[in-house]
Design an enzyme around this catalytic site. Structure first.
Site, PDB file in Angstrom:
ATOM      1  N   HIS A 101      -1.726  -5.493   1.449  1.00 55.58           N
ATOM      2  CA  HIS A 101      -2.986  -6.216   1.258  1.00 55.58           C
ATOM      3  C   HIS A 101      -2.689  -7.631   0.789  1.00 55.58           C
ATOM      4  O   HIS A 101      -1.762  -7.837   0.011  1.00 55.58           O
ATOM      5  CB  HIS A 101      -3.839  -5.518   0.184  1.00 55.58           C
ATOM      6  CG  HIS A 101      -4.966  -6.377  -0.320  1.00 55.58           C
ATOM      7  ND1 HIS A 101      -6.196  -6.421   0.309  1.00 55.58           N
ATOM      8  CD2 HIS A 101      -5.039  -7.259  -1.353  1.00 55.58           C
ATOM      9  CE1 HIS A 101      -6.973  -7.299  -0.326  1.00 55.58           C
ATOM     10  NE2 HIS A 101      -6.302  -7.816  -1.343  1.00 55.58           N
TER      11      HIS A 101
ATOM     12  N   LYS B   3       0.836  -1.205   0.000  1.00 56.03           N
ATOM     13  CA  LYS B   3       0.000   0.000   0.000  1.00 56.03           C
ATOM     14  C   LYS B   3       0.874   1.259   0.000  1.00 56.03           C
ATOM     15  O   LYS B   3       2.094   1.173   0.209  1.00 56.03           O
ATOM     16  CB  LYS B   3      -0.916  -0.056   1.232  1.00 56.03           C
ATOM     17  CG  LYS B   3      -1.873  -1.262   1.213  1.00 56.03           C
ATOM     18  CD  LYS B   3      -2.786  -1.270   2.438  1.00 56.03           C
ATOM     19  CE  LYS B   3      -3.706  -2.472   2.440  1.00 56.03           C
ATOM     20  NZ  LYS B   3      -4.659  -2.444   3.574  1.00 56.03           N
TER      21      LYS B   3
ATOM     22  N   ASN C 144      -1.676  -0.111   7.100  1.00 61.43           N
ATOM     23  CA  ASN C 144      -1.137  -1.416   7.485  1.00 61.43           C
ATOM     24  C   ASN C 144      -0.278  -2.107   6.422  1.00 61.43           C
ATOM     25  O   ASN C 144      -0.176  -3.321   6.384  1.00 61.43           O
ATOM     26  CB  ASN C 144      -2.246  -2.321   8.031  1.00 61.43           C
ATOM     27  CG  ASN C 144      -3.328  -2.599   7.005  1.00 61.43           C
ATOM     28  OD1 ASN C 144      -3.205  -2.197   5.853  1.00 61.43           O
ATOM     29  ND2 ASN C 144      -4.368  -3.291   7.427  1.00 61.43           N
TER      30      ASN C 144
ATOM     31  N   TYR D 268     -12.275  -2.908  -2.955  1.00 58.70           N
ATOM     32  CA  TYR D 268     -12.791  -2.980  -1.579  1.00 58.70           C
ATOM     33  C   TYR D 268     -14.324  -2.936  -1.542  1.00 58.70           C
ATOM     34  O   TYR D 268     -14.907  -2.530  -0.535  1.00 58.70           O
ATOM     35  CB  TYR D 268     -12.205  -1.847  -0.744  1.00 58.70           C
ATOM     36  CG  TYR D 268     -10.761  -2.082  -0.315  1.00 58.70           C
ATOM     37  CD1 TYR D 268     -10.419  -3.195   0.447  1.00 58.70           C
ATOM     38  CD2 TYR D 268      -9.753  -1.183  -0.655  1.00 58.70           C
ATOM     39  CE1 TYR D 268      -9.103  -3.416   0.855  1.00 58.70           C
ATOM     40  CE2 TYR D 268      -8.430  -1.402  -0.248  1.00 58.70           C
ATOM     41  CZ  TYR D 268      -8.118  -2.519   0.508  1.00 58.70           C
ATOM     42  OH  TYR D 268      -6.823  -2.730   0.917  1.00 58.70           O
TER      43      TYR D 268
ATOM     44  N   GLU E  44      -9.114 -10.722  -7.763  1.00 57.30           N
ATOM     45  CA  GLU E  44      -8.254  -9.549  -7.619  1.00 57.30           C
ATOM     46  C   GLU E  44      -7.089  -9.566  -8.601  1.00 57.30           C
ATOM     47  O   GLU E  44      -6.687  -8.511  -9.100  1.00 57.30           O
ATOM     48  CB  GLU E  44      -7.741  -9.460  -6.179  1.00 57.30           C
ATOM     49  CG  GLU E  44      -8.852  -9.156  -5.193  1.00 57.30           C
ATOM     50  CD  GLU E  44      -8.440  -9.291  -3.732  1.00 57.30           C
ATOM     51  OE1 GLU E  44      -9.271  -8.992  -2.857  1.00 57.30           O
ATOM     52  OE2 GLU E  44      -7.297  -9.702  -3.446  1.00 57.30           O
TER      53      GLU E  44
HETATM   54  P1  DAT Z   1      -7.540  -7.095   5.716  1.00 50.77           P
HETATM   55  O1  DAT Z   1      -6.749  -6.066   4.974  1.00 50.77           O
HETATM   56  O2  DAT Z   1      -6.793  -7.625   6.898  1.00 50.77           O
HETATM   57  O3  DAT Z   1      -8.087  -8.184   4.825  1.00 50.77           O
HETATM   58  P2  DAT Z   1     -10.257  -6.024   5.756  1.00 50.77           P
HETATM   59  O4  DAT Z   1     -10.461  -6.691   4.442  1.00 50.77           O
HETATM   60  O5  DAT Z   1     -11.250  -6.285   6.830  1.00 50.77           O
HETATM   61  O6  DAT Z   1      -8.801  -6.341   6.359  1.00 50.77           O
HETATM   62  O7  DAT Z   1     -10.205  -4.455   5.550  1.00 50.77           O
HETATM   63  C1  DAT Z   1      -9.517  -3.912   4.445  1.00 50.77           C
HETATM   64  C2  DAT Z   1      -8.699  -2.720   4.899  1.00 50.77           C
HETATM   65  O8  DAT Z   1      -9.566  -1.726   5.428  1.00 50.77           O
HETATM   66  C3  DAT Z   1      -7.740  -3.042   6.036  1.00 50.77           C
HETATM   67  O9  DAT Z   1      -6.514  -3.572   5.585  1.00 50.77           O
HETATM   68  C4  DAT Z   1      -7.576  -1.705   6.688  1.00 50.77           C
HETATM   69  C5  DAT Z   1      -8.932  -1.069   6.514  1.00 50.77           C
HETATM   70  N1  DAT Z   1      -9.748  -1.250   7.720  1.00 50.77           N
HETATM   71  C6  DAT Z   1     -10.365  -2.383   8.112  1.00 50.77           C
HETATM   72  N2  DAT Z   1     -11.028  -2.210   9.264  1.00 50.77           N
HETATM   73  C7  DAT Z   1     -10.813  -0.926   9.613  1.00 50.77           C
HETATM   74  C8  DAT Z   1     -11.240  -0.103  10.701  1.00 50.77           C
HETATM   75  N3  DAT Z   1     -12.042  -0.583  11.674  1.00 50.77           N
HETATM   76  N4  DAT Z   1     -10.827   1.197  10.719  1.00 50.77           N
HETATM   77  C9  DAT Z   1     -10.044   1.678   9.739  1.00 50.77           C
HETATM   78  N5  DAT Z   1      -9.616   0.976   8.689  1.00 50.77           N
HETATM   79  C10 DAT Z   1      -9.998  -0.303   8.623  1.00 50.77           C
HETATM   80 MG    MG Z   2      -9.497  -8.091   3.304  1.00 51.25          MG
END
Ligand code: DAT
Ligand code: MG
Length: 147
Positions: free
Chosen positions: A117, A11, A114, A51, A128
């Site tokens: 991805h 990212k 973070n 997303y 994807e």
């Molecule tokens: P991951 O990336 O671990 O698969 P996800 O698919 O649930 O997690 O969410 C996608 C991204 O969205 C994640 O990497 C960071 C952001 N995100 C997720 N939950 C969040 C939250 N509660 N507050 C802020 N950003 C969040």
């Molecule tokens: Mg995810």
């Protein structure tokens, strides 16, 4: 069945902080096969599609702003079990909860920054990796180190 694939994206924070080599190195050392790689600035529409499952979450607009805020490095890694294994290497979504030894656990602080991805299922891995033209011809050629 096609070979399992995971879409791994470094990212904008990971690129900006100079962590591209560090992240790629971890996947290389694990032993999965890199079959596609590209650096680009993700267009807003693609980020919203990528997303799409999160579009009703309160953080969605900020997430799309962040992902489109600078260049990303996207890759396709291939191999049996690559999706689940990559998720283990990456660690939990919130870097403060991610275990040491994982990419997020070692290199991140904020859920909203973070570093990387990784696809969450083999189905999403195929979806994807199909969103961007990442895999070109000629990836199966072996090259010897010494000519
Ligand atoms: P991951 O990336 O671990 O698969 P996800 O698919 O649930 O997690 O969410 C996608 C991204 O969205 C994640 O990497 C960071 C952001 N995100 C997720 N939950 C969040 C939250 N509660 N507050 C802020 N950003 C969040
Ligand atoms: Mg995810």
């Amino acid at each position: 069945a096609p070979v399992e694939k995971s879409y791994i994206m470094i990212k904008p924070d990971g690129v900006q902080r100079g962590l591209v080599g560090e992240v790629i190195g971890r996947f290389e050392r694990k032993g999965f096969k890199l079959v596609g790689l590209k650096m680009f600035r993700c267009p807003r529409q693609l980020a919203e599609e990528h997303y799409g499952e999160l579009k009703d979450r309160p953080f969605f607009p900020k997430l799309v702003d962040y992902i489109t805020s600078g260049p990303v490095v996207c890759m396709v890694w291939e191999g049996d079990g690559v999706v689940a294994s990559a998720r283990k290497l990456i660690g939990k979504t919130d870097p403060l909860e991610a275990d040491p030894g994982t990419i997020r656990g070692d290199l991140g602080l904020h859920k909203g920054r973070n570093v990387v991805h990784g696809s969450d299922s083999p189905e999403n891995g195929l979806r994807e990796t199909g969103e961007e033209e990442l895999i070109t011809e000629g990836m199966n050629v072996s090259v010897t180190a010494n000519p």
